[in-house]
Design a protein around this motif. Structure first.
Motif, PDB file in Angstrom:
ATOM      1  N   LEU A 108      25.700  -7.633 -36.603  1.00 36.72           N
ATOM      2  CA  LEU A 108      25.184  -7.179 -37.890  1.00 36.72           C
ATOM      3  C   LEU A 108      24.879  -5.695 -37.779  1.00 36.72           C
ATOM      4  CD1 LEU A 108      22.693 -10.065 -38.839  1.00 36.72           C
ATOM      5  CD2 LEU A 108      24.910  -9.590 -39.898  1.00 36.72           C
ATOM      6  N   THR A 109      25.251  -4.950 -38.795  1.00 37.25           N
ATOM      7  CA  THR A 109      25.036  -3.507 -38.808  1.00 37.25           C
ATOM      8  C   THR A 109      24.407  -3.102 -40.132  1.00 37.25           C
ATOM      9  OG1 THR A 109      26.974  -3.141 -37.405  1.00 37.25           O
ATOM     10  CG2 THR A 109      26.142  -1.250 -38.590  1.00 37.25           C
ATOM     11  N   TYR A 110      23.393  -2.256 -40.056  1.00 40.86           N
ATOM     12  CA  TYR A 110      22.770  -1.712 -41.266  1.00 40.86           C
ATOM     13  C   TYR A 110      22.551  -0.216 -41.068  1.00 40.86           C
ATOM     14  CZ  TYR A 110      19.566  -0.819 -45.120  1.00 40.86           C
ATOM     15  OH  TYR A 110      18.982  -0.313 -46.254  1.00 40.86           O
ATOM     16  N   LYS A 111      23.017   0.569 -42.033  1.00 38.15           N
ATOM     17  CA  LYS A 111      22.825   2.014 -41.999  1.00 38.15           C
ATOM     18  C   LYS A 111      22.366   2.502 -43.364  1.00 38.15           C
ATOM     19  CE  LYS A 111      26.304   3.025 -38.449  1.00 38.15           C
ATOM     20  NZ  LYS A 111      27.495   3.841 -38.096  1.00 38.15           N
ATOM     21  N   ASN A 112      21.402   3.392 -43.356  1.00 36.72           N
ATOM     22  CA  ASN A 112      20.898   4.006 -44.589  1.00 36.72           C
ATOM     23  C   ASN A 112      20.838   5.501 -44.343  1.00 36.72           C
ATOM     24  OD1 ASN A 112      19.147   4.984 -46.726  1.00 36.72           O
ATOM     25  ND2 ASN A 112      18.601   2.840 -47.088  1.00 36.72           N
ATOM     26  N   GLU A 113      21.719   6.236 -44.999  1.00 35.99           N
ATOM     27  CA  GLU A 113      21.866   7.668 -44.739  1.00 35.99           C
ATOM     28  C   GLU A 113      21.675   8.465 -46.021  1.00 35.99           C
ATOM     29  OE1 GLU A 113      24.955   7.330 -40.964  1.00 35.99           O
ATOM     30  OE2 GLU A 113      25.708   8.025 -42.919  1.00 35.99           O
ATOM     31  N   THR A 114      21.038   9.618 -45.882  1.00 38.50           N
ATOM     32  CA  THR A 114      20.737  10.488 -47.017  1.00 38.50           C
ATOM     33  C   THR A 114      21.302  11.879 -46.769  1.00 38.50           C
ATOM     34  OG1 THR A 114      18.694   9.278 -47.500  1.00 38.50           O
ATOM     35  CG2 THR A 114      18.883  11.501 -48.387  1.00 38.50           C
ATOM     36  N   GLU A 115      21.940  12.431 -47.785  1.00 38.47           N
ATOM     37  CA  GLU A 115      22.453  13.799 -47.734  1.00 38.47           C
ATOM     38  C   GLU A 115      21.944  14.566 -48.946  1.00 38.47           C
ATOM     39  OE1 GLU A 115      26.560  12.295 -47.661  1.00 38.47           O
ATOM     40  OE2 GLU A 115      26.850  13.563 -45.902  1.00 38.47           O
ATOM     41  N   PHE A 116      21.686  15.843 -48.770  1.00 39.32           N
ATOM     42  CA  PHE A 116      21.238  16.691 -49.880  1.00 39.32           C
ATOM     43  C   PHE A 116      21.938  18.035 -49.758  1.00 39.32           C
ATOM     44  CE2 PHE A 116      17.667  19.291 -51.925  1.00 39.32           C
ATOM     45  CZ  PHE A 116      18.169  19.073 -53.205  1.00 39.32           C
ATOM     46  N   TYR A 117      22.852  18.280 -50.667  1.00 37.71           N
ATOM     47  CA  TYR A 117      23.636  19.515 -50.657  1.00 37.71           C
ATOM     48  C   TYR A 117      23.036  20.492 -51.655  1.00 37.71           C
ATOM     49  CZ  TYR A 117      27.035  16.804 -48.027  1.00 37.71           C
ATOM     50  OH  TYR A 117      27.649  16.035 -47.077  1.00 37.71           O
ATOM     51  N   GLN A 118      22.578  21.625 -51.149  1.00 33.21           N
ATOM     52  CA  GLN A 118      21.991  22.654 -51.987  1.00 33.21           C
ATOM     53  C   GLN A 118      22.976  23.819 -52.113  1.00 33.21           C
ATOM     54  OE1 GLN A 118      17.505  23.054 -51.157  1.00 33.21           O
ATOM     55  NE2 GLN A 118      18.288  22.215 -49.238  1.00 33.21           N
ATOM     56  N   GLY A 119      23.077  24.337 -53.308  1.00 34.45           N
ATOM     57  CA  GLY A 119      24.014  25.432 -53.544  1.00 34.45           C
ATOM     58  C   GLY A 119      25.462  25.012 -53.449  1.00 34.45           C
TER      59      GLY A 119
END
Length: 967
Positions: free
Chosen positions: A364-375
């Motif tokens: 079982l695999t769980y991933k929670n990823e966040t990205e924030f691109y500014q400009g």
């Protein structure tokens, strides 16, 4: 359009878990002793040896290897010597074999050397072969085609947590977006990924490659990358085929839990992060109905023109109910972004019985990823009208910030049964991915005489699901003289983009009009079913007084896709707006009996919807090959594959004047010959040559009339069936006849395999492309792009690979390994008359237009190099790796739309792994990605002009870590 509910395949998983539980309960009887497991291979060929005697000298008990070359012996705790013998091979005496109570000792990659003249005994300590990967190196040395790979023994050493991390260590391979494999710099169209030898779609069915980061390494047996074609492989690849083979019989009982995380200072714990309120199940990768279409997907809904005169009628009331049912959130909100995190759980074992051996794996695999691109920038530029002006003019400029939250939930379970002559395997895979985006941009338009500035708001959600079952069997007759393999794999893929929202206000008046673009809501749905089956038969025999092999087989693939887009636009009438996107759909602003010029909806998909289509594909394949040694030291593998490929389409064009009902769009009968020659210069050196023919076919999406908008970038994909003309229709730019690409491939390579995994190779390749498919800019609609066949092309290149220990500098540097893969290519496309003419008409003063240009997607150079440190006795592994590829043509220009090129991205990554505790049960890793903090850019490039930004994103530097516990 239907609102589909995501369902997990629970019933098969429950049955599988019950079977596993039964095996666990009945397996405790063997806990009093220890277990010795291993595998024996031919040192020269790398093939498993069947019938090898493995004897415990002290107890005179032993076992005989099966058709996989594997053996298992139960023994009481103690230290023993194993005697491994086989007729015509040197006997191997393996000392210091330590057996512990209730534990499994794994002895991988035992190699026997053929010695027909003198049968000698070679004595080796068991610890000395603990970390070798010699079997895979032997397979690479003796393979009929060019291949590379990485095995389970290496996974244990380097501690990579998933297949994407591990496959980067294979020469000639790069990872795009942390997920997808590219081989030799050729893009997705020319690289193919298969699972256990079977073609299954990934989370994006329009890609040839499967998302690699969803496979934990402890359920993978090996990853093999084939760089040249043989008849048993699918014909639709050119750069390479990546085969992920999952374990069927784990070497030992495993139960592993892992926790991972990642921090990017420019993206995480940022209070300006943009998001919006979604559903309660977003954290599981699917929507809970919060974003459901208020029409329920109906195509018989009332329209504004029929109810504006009588809002109180039944149709009028239905209209108002639908209008009030649209989610009112249209703009993003700010909140502090969280770091990336992930969880993993996997377990497996094999249980020996008197007549059979059972094996099982689950993960079982769980991933929670966040990205924030500014400009972030998404721009459009074009050549000015006057040929004396070289600098590009801006058509659209879009600059702003957007946040992305991506969730991946994956489950993999497998069970296998092996008898004396057969092996059966059942694998069940389910993947669920949900991705939410929210952005705010400043938009400036100077195109087509419309000059304005605007504030733009974007909200998106996409959920993808993949469920696959693989049932396979292997059967051996007369030892390994006859081998029969069969596989059957049904798969279901879904993509739902529920309620994509786009809003733009003109500044400074905060008004909405058709000129700036009306508020838009989009629902997209894709459902695809695949069934793949194949049968392979191999016969070992003698030819020219030497070993030879005949292979033959067949395959069948069926694919069906149902795709639909329903989009709505919202004229605002005389509604007074204040620039707040979340106020547009307030109840007082909506159309009603007392507000007949209020905000209303217009369905774009009524009465004609070119974005609704169905398609299906059938592909029948058969092949035969003959491998022999006509003269000493030369092996020749001659093969032929035949594929009958048919693709059908049901849909309509944008005007409704063309109505297709299961019309056959492709009817291709192709023959794919292949010849591979391997000449053994020395025992550890080969000279290879190969020639083959392969193919690249258009996808369902490409062979359609669909128009698919990416609202954040403002760019639209247009299906290849839509023709384009200019000058009042008198000049055809594209006829809408999209066809397959045929490729001829030629390779030569010298390779030298040395001790401890070292190697050198130098090669050259040449490829010809007949009618390659490239993405071309649509002349009449800025920001739109279309797949088209272009002029014939060629690619030629040289490739250097080496893996070299630094012990030649000093004995203290024995644990350092330098790996490098360098590819230099030259590509060219012979431009069609239409393309050449369009470039000549828009040429700048002093610019000469030739007959050729670069090939889209082919990098002029690729550099992969890295320095690693390995001290397995102390549990340390570290490496620093650098990758860059040269400026690559991305989108082909047309008319005043100039070419776009990717800017070289200098990727420098650091990875450190450490194991702790008894039996190295605790594994930790620390990595830093993009140490140089480089940006990802695509630019418009034109003669005499400064490059202008097409796309610019700043991924920042990411620090990732993981901790794994094995029980």
């Amino acid at each position: 359009m239907k609102n589909k509910k995501q369902e997990l395949p629970l019933k098969p998983l429950v049955i599988l878990l019950l079977v596993i539980a039964f095996q666990l309960l009945t397996g405790f009887a063997f806990a009093q002793n220890g277990t010795i497991r291993g595998a024996v291979y031919d040192e020269k060929t790398g093939e498993p040896l069947f019938g090898v005697s493995v004897l415990v000298v002290e107890t005179a008990k032993g076992a005989v290897t099966d058709f996989d070359g594997k053996f298992e012996i139960q023994a009481t705790p103690g230290t023993y010597t194993l005697q491994i013998s086989y007729i015509s091979y040197s006997t191997l005496s393996l000392t210091e074999v330590l057996v512990e109570n209730g534990k499994v000792l794994v002895i991988p990659d035992v190699l026997l050397k053929e010695e027909a003249s003198e049968l000698e005994t070679v004595t080796v300590s068991a610890a000395a072969i603990r970390t070798t990967e010699s079997a895979l190196m032997s397979v690479k040395r003796n393979a009929p085609n060019l291949l590379d790979g990485i095995s389970a023994s290496t996974f244990r050493q380097i501690g990579d947590g998933d297949a994407a991390s591990a496959v980067k260590r294979v020469t000639g391979v790069s990872i795009e977006g942390g997920k997808y494999v590219y081989v030799r710099g050729l893009g997705d169209r020319y690289t193919k990924t298969v699972l256990n030898g079977v073609d299954i779609p990934g989370l994006d069915p329009d890609r040839n490659t499967i998302q690699m980061d969803i496979f934990p390494t402890n359920v993978i047996d090996n990853i093999i990358v084939s760089k040249s074609f043989t008849a048993e492989l699918p014909a639709d690849f050119t750069g390479g085929v990546v085969d992920i083979e999952t374990k069927d019989f784990p070497e030992e009982k495993t139960f592993r839990v892992s926790v991972s995380g990642g921090v990017n200072p420019s993206m995480h714990f940022n209070k300006n992060y943009l998001t919006y309120q979604g559903g309660r199940t977003d954290f599981l990768g699917f929507d809970d109905g919060t974003r459901a279409n208020p029409t329920g997907g109906r195509t018989t809904i009332p329209q504004f023109g029929e109810v504006v005169g009588n809002p109180s009628s039944a149709r009028g009331q239905d209209y108002q109910t639908i209008l009030g049912g649209f989610n009112k959130i249209l703009g993003a909100t700010q909140q502090t972004s969280m770091m990336d995190f992930g969880l993993g759980l996997s377990f497996g074992n094999q249980i020996a019985r008197p007549k059979a051996t059972w094996g099982y794996n689950a993960a079982l695999t769980y991933k929670n990823e966040t990205e924030f691109y500014q400009g972030a920038q998404f721009n459009l530029f074009a050549k000015p009208i006057s040929p004396s002006d070289t600098e590009l003019e801006a058509l659209e400029r879009q600059v702003g910030d957007y946040g992305v939250n991506s969730v991946l939930l994956g489950g993999l379970a497998g069970i296998a049964l092996k008898t004396n002559t057969s092996k059966y395997k059942l694998n069940i895979l389910h993947l669920q991915n949900g991705e939410s985006k929210a952005g705010t941009f400043d938009f400036v338009n100077t195109n087509l005489g419309a000059n304005f500035e605007a504030a733009q708001y974007n909200l998106e959600y996409s959920q993808r699901g993949l469920s696959s079952i693989l049932l396979s069997g292997s059967h051996f007759f007369k030892g390994r003289t006859w081998e029969v393999n069969w596989k059957l794999a049904p798969t279901r893929s879904t993509i739902e983009d529920p309620d994509i929202r786009f809003t733009r206000f003109r500044l400074p008046t905060n008004t909405i009009s058709t000129e700036v673009g009306l508020p838009t809501r989009i629902w997209r749905s894709l459902e695809e079913y695949n069934i793949a089956g194949k049968l392979d038969v191999a016969r070992s025999l003698k030819a020219f007084s030497r070993d030879a092999k005949i292979r033959m087989g067949g395959a069948y693939t069926f694919k069906f896709r149902d795709f639909e887009i329903q989009s709505f636009q919202f004229p605002t009438g005389n509604t007074q707006l204040n620039g707040d996107p979340n106020a547009i759909l307030n109840p007082e602003n909506l159309f009603s009996g007392t507000n007949r010029n209020g905000v209303r909806y217009n369905p774009d998909f009524i009465p004609i919807n070119p974005n609704a289509y169905q398609g299906y594909v059938t592909n029948f394949a058969g092949y035969g090959s003959f491998e022999s040694s006509p003269i000493q030291n030369l092996r020749a593998i001659l093969g032929l594959r035949v594929e009958q490929y048919n693709q059908f389409y049901t849909g309509t064009n944008q005007t409704g004047t063309l109505d297709y009902d299961l019309v056959e769009m492709l009817d291709d009968l192709d023959f794919f010959p292949t010849l591979n020659l391997v000449y053994g210069l020395k025992e550890n050196q080969n000279l290879r040559a190969s020639a083959s023919r392969t193919i690249a076919r258009p996808s369902f999406k490409e062979l359609s009339f669909a128009e698919i908008l990416d609202p954040i970038t403002g760019r639209t994909f247009i299906g290849g069936l839509f023709p384009e003309s200019t000058n009042g229709g008198t000049e055809v730019l594209w006829d809408g006849n999209l066809t397959s690409t045929r490729i001829n491939n030629f390779d030569v390579r010298w390779e030298s395999f040395q001790q401890k995994g070292e190697m050198w190779s130098v090669g050259a390749f040449y490829k010809t492309f007949d009618k390659p498919i490239e993405i071309v800019q649509f002349l009449s609609d800025p920001g739109s792009f279309q797949p088209r066949n272009v002029g014939n092309g060629t690619v030629m290149g040289v490739e250097l690979e080496f893996r070299k220990s630094l012990r030649f500098l000093s004995s203290k540097m024995e644990n350092f390994l330098w790996t490098t893969n360098l590819t230099i290519t030259e590509s060219q496309i012979n431009m069609s008359e239409t393309e050449k003419k369009s470039r000549q008409l828009t040429a700048r003063e002093g610019q000469e237009i030739g007959n050729t240009r670069d090939m889209a997607g082919q990098a002029p150079y690729i550099v992969n190099t890295g320095l690693s440190y390995n001290n397995f006795s102390r549990g340390w592994e570290a490496g620093i790796y650098y990758n860059v590829q040269g400026p690559t043509l991305n989108l082909v220009g047309f008319g005043n739309r100039t070419d776009t090129y990717t800017v070289p991205f200098h990727s420098l990554n650091l990875n450190i792994n450490k194991t702790f505790g008894a039996d190295e049960r605790i594994r930790t890793s620390l990595g830093v990605q993009n140490l140089l903090n480089d940006k990802r850019e695509i630019v418009f490039s034109s003669f005499g002009a400064q490059d202008q930004i097409f796309t610019q994103l700043a991924p920042g530097t990411r620090v990732n870590f993981s901790v794994g516990f094995s029980f």
